[in-house]
Design a protein around this motif. Structure first.
Motif, PDB file in Angstrom:
ATOM      1  N   TRP A 401       0.830  -1.209   0.000  1.00  0.00           N
ATOM      2  CA  TRP A 401       0.000   0.000   0.000  1.00  0.00           C
ATOM      3  C   TRP A 401       0.862   1.255   0.000  1.00  0.00           C
ATOM      4  CZ3 TRP A 401      -0.763   4.351   2.849  1.00  0.00           C
ATOM      5  CH2 TRP A 401      -1.935   5.074   2.598  1.00  0.00           C
ATOM      6  N   CYS A 402       1.905   1.250   0.839  1.00  0.00           N
ATOM      7  CA  CYS A 402       2.775   2.419   0.941  1.00  0.00           C
ATOM      8  C   CYS A 402       3.532   2.674  -0.370  1.00  0.00           C
ATOM      9  CB  CYS A 402       3.777   2.241   2.076  1.00  0.00           C
ATOM     10  SG  CYS A 402       3.051   2.332   3.733  1.00  0.00           S
ATOM     11  N   LEU A 403       3.948   1.610  -1.031  1.00  0.00           N
ATOM     12  CA  LEU A 403       4.698   1.783  -2.277  1.00  0.00           C
ATOM     13  C   LEU A 403       3.801   2.279  -3.410  1.00  0.00           C
ATOM     14  CD1 LEU A 403       7.036  -1.353  -2.216  1.00  0.00           C
ATOM     15  CD2 LEU A 403       7.753   1.020  -2.116  1.00  0.00           C
ATOM     16  N   ARG A 404       2.556   1.894  -3.398  1.00  0.00           N
ATOM     17  CA  ARG A 404       1.684   2.207  -4.531  1.00  0.00           C
ATOM     18  C   ARG A 404       0.722   3.367  -4.275  1.00  0.00           C
ATOM     19  NH1 ARG A 404      -1.733  -0.457  -6.841  1.00  0.00           N
ATOM     20  NH2 ARG A 404      -1.030  -0.167  -8.984  1.00  0.00           N
ATOM     21  N   ASN A 405       0.589   3.781  -3.025  1.00  0.00           N
ATOM     22  CA  ASN A 405      -0.411   4.809  -2.716  1.00  0.00           C
ATOM     23  C   ASN A 405       0.184   5.936  -1.880  1.00  0.00           C
ATOM     24  OD1 ASN A 405      -3.176   3.546  -3.609  1.00  0.00           O
ATOM     25  ND2 ASN A 405      -2.018   1.905  -2.624  1.00  0.00           N
ATOM     26  N   GLY A 406       1.338   6.359  -2.281  1.00  0.00           N
ATOM     27  CA  GLY A 406       1.989   7.423  -1.521  1.00  0.00           C
ATOM     28  C   GLY A 406       1.908   8.764  -2.201  1.00  0.00           C
ATOM     29  N   GLN A 407       0.810   9.049  -2.875  1.00  0.00           N
ATOM     30  CA  GLN A 407       0.650  10.312  -3.595  1.00  0.00           C
ATOM     31  C   GLN A 407       1.843  10.567  -4.514  1.00  0.00           C
ATOM     32  OE1 GLN A 407      -0.078  13.306  -0.633  1.00  0.00           O
ATOM     33  NE2 GLN A 407      -2.218  12.707  -0.402  1.00  0.00           N
ATOM     34  N   PRO A 408       2.088   9.652  -5.457  1.00  0.00           N
ATOM     35  CA  PRO A 408       3.273   9.767  -6.306  1.00  0.00           C
ATOM     36  C   PRO A 408       3.267  11.029  -7.161  1.00  0.00           C
ATOM     37  CG  PRO A 408       1.745   8.167  -7.214  1.00  0.00           C
ATOM     38  CD  PRO A 408       1.202   8.559  -5.887  1.00  0.00           C
ATOM     39  N   ARG A 409       4.456  11.582  -7.315  1.00  0.00           N
ATOM     40  CA  ARG A 409       4.614  12.751  -8.178  1.00  0.00           C
ATOM     41  C   ARG A 409       5.156  12.370  -9.543  1.00  0.00           C
ATOM     42  NH1 ARG A 409       6.509  14.726  -3.191  1.00  0.00           N
ATOM     43  NH2 ARG A 409       8.662  14.318  -3.786  1.00  0.00           N
TER      44      ARG A 409
END
Length: 414
Positions: A401-409
């Motif tokens: 979850w953290c790798l895929r849903n960290g508000q990527p820029r």
């Protein structure tokens, strides 16, 4: 185990062996040349010690010449740290143990001095059986026969004592013990006895495969000296009139235990490990935004440990003879693929989304975790690794979850 006494008793034991093998004058009767009618056979059980390799306890066979008063104990728990390649043999699961003999009072004084219990069970051996046992033990003491390949569960200091007694009894011991179910599995007994060293208990539980969870009978469970002491009390042998009589004639507590005894039951690791996994998952999710550096360090620690555990489990399965660690389902939870997630984890603290390759790796890891759960639900003998399933599942879900849903820029290059 008597490994710490090896050097201390070497000279004395050599003289004893010489006497037992008949190299001393025959004018004085003793254990080596006493008639079977004068030989008294006993099982000596030493309670668990404080050091981790002493937690399983120890035992020995005592032969006593009732006329001369000479008494010797024969045990199979000696190993030599100075043996060439000892550590390599240990790592590969090919440890070389030895049989040894010493005067009974020498052994007893040592165990009394360190606070371990000493229990003596005098056994109902016929003169012929006592003589046969003595002859076998003397044969086993010869230099060409004294060594054996040690196995934690199948061939150790207790099973060698058990087998020697069974051989002299004509198989009566094995016949009766195999008909009774065991009280615990290898895994449960190991966790119970290692509970005082919690870190080592967890390592051993993590490293044990399905072999450790097979149903046992009392014969197999008597790989532990204390179990052999308990079970042999229920064995019967033919008496003088042919009627069954107890094998154990008399039981004496020669020295009480002065150490903290192991618990009677194995600890249930499901709740503590499940809570630990859930707490770590919550910590990762919370620090992902509040403290990205802490999140990256904590996640890296988990991935490094998961990778190292996976390497160790693979080595144990493919390169060693530690068969109790083979086919370990925990490889689905912790494996070397975790190392490849480290760069993506550190990039994610800056809001960089994972590459396609990392996403595929995450999906495969989650599927592997699901496969481990499904394997556990199969009928038959399966590995009892519920505690590690409960620990790993929330950790992997949180990492994904953290790798895929960290508000990527931006998206990382493949």
């Amino acid at each position: 185990m008597l490994q710490g006494l090896r050097r201390l008793l070497a000279g004395f034991a050599l003289l004893l062996v010489c006497s037992l093998l008949g190299w001393a004058p025959r004018a004085e009767a003793g254990v080596a040349n006493a008639p079977g009618a004068n030989l008294e056979v006993a099982l000596i059980t030493y309670g668990p010690g404080d050091t981790y390799w002493e937690r399983f306890g120890h035992d020995a066979i005592e032969l006593r010449d009732t006329v001369s008063g000479e008494s010797a104990t024969f045990n199979y728990g000696v190993f030599d740290f100075d043996e060439k390649g000892f550590l390599l043999h240990f790592a590969r699961g090919r440890m070389h143990y030895m049989m040894d003999a010493a005067p009974t009072d020498v052994d007893e004084q040592y165990y009394v001095s360190v606070g371990r219990s000493v229990t003596r069970q005098r056994l109902a051996f016929t003169p012929a059986q006592a003589a046969d046992l003595r002859d076998f033990l003397l044969w086993n003491l010869r230099p060409e026969n004294v060594r054996y390949d040690y196995d934690y569960y199948a061939d150790n200091c207790a099973t060698r004592v058990r087998d020697a007694l069974d051989k002299a009894l004509g198989g009566a011991l094995k016949q009766q013990l195999t008909s009774r179910p065991a009280s615990m599995t290898f895994r449960q007994q190991t966790a119970r006895l290692m509970r005082q060293q919690a870190w080592l208990m967890l390592i051993l539980d993590l490293g044990l495969g399905p072999y450790a969870d097979q149903p046992l009978n009392a014969w197999q469970e008597s790989f532990l000296p204390m179990v052999l002491q308990r079970e042999i009390a229920h064995v019967t042998v033919p008496g003088a009139n042919g009627a069954p009589r107890p094998l154990v004639i008399e039981k004496q507590l020669l020295s009480p235990n002065r150490l903290i005894p192991p618990p009677d039951e194995a600890p249930d690791l499901r709740l503590p490990l499940g809570l630990a996994g859930l707490a770590f998952a919550v910590f990762l999710v919370m620090t992902r935004k509040l403290a990205p550096a802490v999140y990256a360090l904590a996640g890296s620690l988990y991935l490094v440990l998961a990778g190292l555990v996976g390497v160790a489990l693979l080595v144990l399965w493919t390169l060693t003879t530690h068969h109790s660690a083979w086919a370990n389902a925990n490889l689905l939870l912790f494996n070397p693929a975790a190392f490849f997630l480290l760069p993506a984890l550190w990039r994610s603290r800056r809001g960089v989304a994972p590459s396609r390759r990392i996403e595929v790796l995450l999906v495969l890891q989650l599927l592997a975790t699901l496969a481990a759960i499904l394997l556990h639900l199969l009928p038959g003998v399966v590995q009892q690794n519920q505690p590690w399933l409960l620990f790993a599942l929330p950790c992997w879900v949180a990492l994904a979850w953290c790798l895929r849903n960290g508000q990527p820029r931006r998206v990382a290059a493949a």
